[in-house]
Scaffold this motif. Structure first.
Motif, PDB file in Angstrom:
ATOM      1  N   GLY A   1      -3.414 -20.427  14.816  1.00 45.92           N
ATOM      2  CA  GLY A   1      -4.523 -21.241  15.319  1.00 45.92           C
ATOM      3  C   GLY A   1      -5.873 -20.678  14.921  1.00 45.92           C
ATOM      4  O   GLY A   1      -6.846 -21.416  14.751  1.00 45.92           O
ATOM      5  N   ALA A   2      -5.944 -19.358  14.737  1.00 49.37           N
ATOM      6  CA  ALA A   2      -7.222 -18.714  14.420  1.00 49.37           C
ATOM      7  C   ALA A   2      -7.428 -18.520  12.921  1.00 49.37           C
ATOM      8  O   ALA A   2      -8.539 -18.677  12.413  1.00 49.37           O
ATOM      9  CB  ALA A   2      -7.321 -17.369  15.135  1.00 49.37           C
ATOM     10  N   LYS A   3      -6.341 -18.186  12.211  1.00 41.93           N
ATOM     11  CA  LYS A   3      -6.498 -17.818  10.794  1.00 41.93           C
ATOM     12  C   LYS A   3      -5.657 -18.665   9.839  1.00 41.93           C
ATOM     13  O   LYS A   3      -5.691 -18.434   8.621  1.00 41.93           O
ATOM     14  CB  LYS A   3      -6.112 -16.342  10.606  1.00 41.93           C
ATOM     15  N   GLY A   4      -4.889 -19.592  10.378  1.00 44.32           N
ATOM     16  CA  GLY A   4      -4.028 -20.408   9.520  1.00 44.32           C
ATOM     17  C   GLY A   4      -2.608 -19.859   9.499  1.00 44.32           C
ATOM     18  O   GLY A   4      -2.395 -18.657   9.647  1.00 44.32           O
ATOM     19  N   LEU A   5      -1.642 -20.757   9.295  1.00 40.07           N
ATOM     20  CA  LEU A   5      -0.240 -20.351   9.366  1.00 40.07           C
ATOM     21  C   LEU A   5       0.143 -19.394   8.231  1.00 40.07           C
ATOM     22  O   LEU A   5       0.992 -18.525   8.407  1.00 40.07           O
ATOM     23  CB  LEU A   5       0.655 -21.599   9.335  1.00 40.07           C
ATOM     24  N   HIS A   6      -0.520 -19.524   7.074  1.00 39.94           N
ATOM     25  CA  HIS A   6      -0.201 -18.647   5.948  1.00 39.94           C
ATOM     26  C   HIS A   6      -0.537 -17.185   6.276  1.00 39.94           C
ATOM     27  O   HIS A   6       0.007 -16.275   5.671  1.00 39.94           O
ATOM     28  CB  HIS A   6      -0.970 -19.086   4.697  1.00 39.94           C
ATOM     29  N   ALA A   7      -1.460 -16.996   7.247  1.00 38.42           N
ATOM     30  CA  ALA A   7      -1.849 -15.634   7.634  1.00 38.42           C
ATOM     31  C   ALA A   7      -0.900 -15.028   8.660  1.00 38.42           C
ATOM     32  O   ALA A   7      -1.002 -13.838   8.977  1.00 38.42           O
ATOM     33  CB  ALA A   7      -3.272 -15.640   8.186  1.00 38.42           C
ATOM     34  N   ALA A   8       0.023 -15.832   9.179  1.00 37.05           N
ATOM     35  CA  ALA A   8       0.924 -15.356  10.226  1.00 37.05           C
ATOM     36  C   ALA A   8       2.130 -14.635   9.630  1.00 37.05           C
ATOM     37  O   ALA A   8       3.269 -15.098   9.730  1.00 37.05           O
ATOM     38  CB  ALA A   8       1.361 -16.526  11.114  1.00 37.05           C
ATOM     39  N   THR A   9       1.882 -13.490   9.016  1.00 36.31           N
ATOM     40  CA  THR A   9       2.967 -12.662   8.511  1.00 36.31           C
ATOM     41  C   THR A   9       3.633 -11.945   9.693  1.00 36.31           C
ATOM     42  O   THR A   9       3.076 -11.885  10.786  1.00 36.31           O
ATOM     43  CB  THR A   9       2.423 -11.600   7.541  1.00 36.31           C
ATOM     44  N   MET A  10       4.827 -11.392   9.476  1.00 32.51           N
ATOM     45  CA  MET A  10       5.524 -10.650  10.534  1.00 32.51           C
ATOM     46  C   MET A  10       4.626  -9.513  11.047  1.00 32.51           C
ATOM     47  O   MET A  10       4.543  -9.258  12.243  1.00 32.51           O
ATOM     48  CB  MET A  10       6.837 -10.066   9.998  1.00 32.51           C
ATOM     49  N   ARG A  11       3.933  -8.874  10.111  1.00 30.63           N
ATOM     50  CA  ARG A  11       3.061  -7.746  10.457  1.00 30.63           C
ATOM     51  C   ARG A  11       1.881  -8.202  11.330  1.00 30.63           C
ATOM     52  O   ARG A  11       1.560  -7.577  12.348  1.00 30.63           O
ATOM     53  CB  ARG A  11       2.551  -7.089   9.169  1.00 30.63           C
ATOM     54  N   ALA A  12       1.244  -9.325  10.930  1.00 33.84           N
ATOM     55  CA  ALA A  12       0.099  -9.829  11.694  1.00 33.84           C
ATOM     56  C   ALA A  12       0.528 -10.287  13.088  1.00 33.84           C
ATOM     57  O   ALA A  12      -0.196 -10.091  14.074  1.00 33.84           O
ATOM     58  CB  ALA A  12      -0.568 -10.986  10.934  1.00 33.84           C
ATOM     59  N   VAL A  13       1.713 -10.889  13.161  1.00 32.71           N
ATOM     60  CA  VAL A  13       2.222 -11.362  14.455  1.00 32.71           C
ATOM     61  C   VAL A  13       2.528 -10.179  15.362  1.00 32.71           C
ATOM     62  O   VAL A  13       2.214 -10.198  16.563  1.00 32.71           O
ATOM     63  CB  VAL A  13       3.468 -12.251  14.257  1.00 32.71           C
ATOM     64  N   ALA A  14       3.124  -9.129  14.797  1.00 35.41           N
ATOM     65  CA  ALA A  14       3.423  -7.923  15.583  1.00 35.41           C
ATOM     66  C   ALA A  14       2.134  -7.329  16.149  1.00 35.41           C
ATOM     67  O   ALA A  14       2.058  -6.997  17.343  1.00 35.41           O
ATOM     68  CB  ALA A  14       4.143  -6.889  14.706  1.00 35.41           C
ATOM     69  N   ALA A  15       1.096  -7.234  15.308  1.00 34.98           N
ATOM     70  CA  ALA A  15      -0.183  -6.691  15.754  1.00 34.98           C
ATOM     71  C   ALA A  15      -0.770  -7.534  16.878  1.00 34.98           C
ATOM     72  O   ALA A  15      -1.251  -7.010  17.889  1.00 34.98           O
ATOM     73  CB  ALA A  15      -1.161  -6.619  14.578  1.00 34.98           C
ATOM     74  N   GLU A  16      -0.707  -8.876  16.707  1.00 33.18           N
ATOM     75  CA  GLU A  16      -1.260  -9.780  17.723  1.00 33.18           C
ATOM     76  C   GLU A  16      -0.477  -9.664  19.041  1.00 33.18           C
ATOM     77  O   GLU A  16      -1.065  -9.711  20.120  1.00 33.18           O
ATOM     78  CB  GLU A  16      -1.206 -11.226  17.218  1.00 33.18           C
ATOM     79  N   ALA A  17       0.846  -9.489  18.944  1.00 34.91           N
ATOM     80  CA  ALA A  17       1.687  -9.379  20.147  1.00 34.91           C
ATOM     81  C   ALA A  17       1.605  -7.982  20.755  1.00 34.91           C
ATOM     82  O   ALA A  17       2.090  -7.758  21.876  1.00 34.91           O
ATOM     83  CB  ALA A  17       3.134  -9.730  19.796  1.00 34.91           C
ATOM     84  N   GLY A  18       1.022  -7.038  20.030  1.00 41.00           N
ATOM     85  CA  GLY A  18       0.937  -5.671  20.531  1.00 41.00           C
ATOM     86  C   GLY A  18       2.280  -4.954  20.543  1.00 41.00           C
ATOM     87  O   GLY A  18       2.542  -4.104  21.392  1.00 41.00           O
ATOM     88  N   VAL A  19       3.131  -5.332  19.601  1.00 42.46           N
ATOM     89  CA  VAL A  19       4.443  -4.675  19.481  1.00 42.46           C
ATOM     90  C   VAL A  19       4.610  -4.184  18.039  1.00 42.46           C
ATOM     91  O   VAL A  19       3.786  -4.486  17.171  1.00 42.46           O
ATOM     92  CB  VAL A  19       5.605  -5.639  19.847  1.00 42.46           C
ATOM     93  N   SER A  20       5.684  -3.440  17.811  1.00 36.60           N
ATOM     94  CA  SER A  20       5.908  -2.913  16.466  1.00 36.60           C
ATOM     95  C   SER A  20       6.505  -3.983  15.556  1.00 36.60           C
ATOM     96  O   SER A  20       7.145  -4.926  16.033  1.00 36.60           O
ATOM     97  CB  SER A  20       6.863  -1.718  16.518  1.00 36.60           C
ATOM     98  N   LEU A  21       6.277  -3.821  14.249  1.00 35.76           N
ATOM     99  CA  LEU A  21       6.905  -4.715  13.275  1.00 35.76           C
ATOM    100  C   LEU A  21       8.416  -4.678  13.438  1.00 35.76           C
ATOM    101  O   LEU A  21       9.099  -5.712  13.348  1.00 35.76           O
ATOM    102  CB  LEU A  21       6.504  -4.279  11.855  1.00 35.76           C
ATOM    103  N   HIS A  22       8.937  -3.477  13.719  1.00 33.93           N
ATOM    104  CA  HIS A  22      10.380  -3.304  13.899  1.00 33.93           C
ATOM    105  C   HIS A  22      10.898  -4.188  15.027  1.00 33.93           C
ATOM    106  O   HIS A  22      11.980  -4.787  14.923  1.00 33.93           O
ATOM    107  CB  HIS A  22      10.683  -1.828  14.185  1.00 33.93           C
ATOM    108  N   LEU A  23      10.148  -4.275  16.122  1.00 33.99           N
ATOM    109  CA  LEU A  23      10.588  -5.087  17.265  1.00 33.99           C
ATOM    110  C   LEU A  23      10.609  -6.574  16.887  1.00 33.99           C
ATOM    111  O   LEU A  23      11.547  -7.302  17.239  1.00 33.99           O
ATOM    112  CB  LEU A  23       9.675  -4.858  18.476  1.00 33.99           C
ATOM    113  N   VAL A  24       9.574  -7.022  16.173  1.00 31.64           N
ATOM    114  CA  VAL A  24       9.550  -8.427  15.738  1.00 31.64           C
ATOM    115  C   VAL A  24      10.773  -8.706  14.873  1.00 31.64           C
ATOM    116  O   VAL A  24      11.451  -9.725  15.034  1.00 31.64           O
ATOM    117  CB  VAL A  24       8.251  -8.738  14.955  1.00 31.64           C
ATOM    118  N   GLN A  25      11.073  -7.764  13.980  1.00 33.71           N
ATOM    119  CA  GLN A  25      12.229  -7.942  13.082  1.00 33.71           C
ATOM    120  C   GLN A  25      13.552  -7.871  13.848  1.00 33.71           C
ATOM    121  O   GLN A  25      14.559  -8.425  13.416  1.00 33.71           O
ATOM    122  CB  GLN A  25      12.204  -6.866  11.984  1.00 33.71           C
TER     123      GLN A  25
END
Lengths: 212, 212
Positions: free
Chosen positions: A30-54
């Motif tokens: 919603g803020a930066k566009g869906l193309h910007a929603a990488t696993m890494r960016a989502v993990a940062a936004e959720a305040g969790v590790s990339l490993h947890l998202v994966q």
């Protein structure tokens, strides 16, 4: 429902985590566009590790599809609420207007819905992994629902016969999607888009509507 | 036009270079999506240096807008050709059908047109620099053109009066855009989309059309 907390087990916890991560994806998109929603960016936004998202989503495609399903469920819930507010046995044409109107971007939730769905569709055109996810189930279901309402409206003499309900539904849903994009871009207001929908559905003529 | 080569000066050379770079952007966008068309990726695709791309386009936004204008000009040329093929004084409803049909993704050029325009629109929602470019001039002009044709069709009794031409045009162009997306996604064929357009414009009823 207090019971849901008492009985919360591992699968509930997993579902909550997945929803939290999907919500983070929608905030990034919603803020930066869906193309910007990488696993890494989502993990940062959720305040969790990339490993947890994966851990919760094997691939970005699965995460995006989960988020789309969440959006579609929320949209279906809101449409049901709107239809409930129409009272008992609303006219099919009123049902169609309600469905098409709800899909317009009129608030933050519907704005994100339209943006993410259309962005996903565009990304899917050039990304086979996204394209092979079953993301068209909700739009297809919406079109079938509208087609059935067109058929009912024809039966009750509220919409002209002699046209195919499925084709009419396809035209109406496509129009609603196109209008939604124009509202999202500020090409027209949501009120103007609603006026277009109402005229298309054959409401009262402009002259007669002044008293409404 | 041999003369154009003879008289080619610095400004012609500049224009050709800009078109070559824009064409490279469209190839990248058509294959990998518009979000992937960075200045660097476009330079690589065009086989020139990043510095040269930056010489001809100060920003990515200017490059994208130039490419969109090129797409819109090509679309306008193709529509003019289609309209020319209708013969002298075609019926306004036939003119509208021709315009809406040409906007559908039926070949590689129209596929890239639809993909790039809709992708740009989605990127613009969350990117102020893209949003502030005048990229809606062509869609707005198309809507005005269709509105004028609706008015003419009403005058000749070929489309129902009592509806506002501008609202009808907005509905038709939005429908065409929505149908275009569904064709791009394989949700329906271009032929099916054309059938939807024809029914919406009020051609012959399905039963009567069997002889067509």
């Amino acid at each position: 429902m207090p019971n849901s907390e008492v009985s919360m087990g591992r699968s509930d916890d997993r579902d909550i985590r997945r929803r939290q991560i999907a919500a983070a994806l929608l905030r990034v998109a919603g803020a930066k566009g869906l193309h910007a929603a990488t696993m890494r960016a989502v993990a940062a936004e959720a305040g969790v590790s990339l490993h947890l998202v994966q851990h919760y989503f094997e691939t970005k495609e699965q995460l995006m599809l989960f988020a789309l399903r969440h959006l579609a469920e929320r949209m279906a819930t809101r449409i049901k609420e709107d239809l409930g507010a129409l009272g008992a046995a609303p006219a099919p044409r009123q049902v169609i207007e309600t469905v098409l109107t709800r899909a317009l971007p009129t608030d933050e939730e519907s704005r994100v819905f339209h943006l993410v769905y259309t962005s996903y569709a565009m990304l899917a055109v050039t990304d086979a992994a996204l394209r092979h996810q079953p993301f068209l189930a909700a739009p297809d279901a919406m079109e079938r629902f509208v087609a059935e309402q067109v058929r009912l409206a024809q039966e009750s003499g509220d919409m002209p016969r002699g046209v195919d309900p499925a084709l009419t539904a396809a035209a109406l849903v496509a129009m609603s999607a196109g209008l939604g994009t124009s509202v999202l871009l500020g090409q027209r207001s949501a009120e103007d888009a609603l006026t277009v929908i109402r005229q298309t559905l054959g409401g009262p003529a402009p002259d007669a509507a002044t008293g409404a």
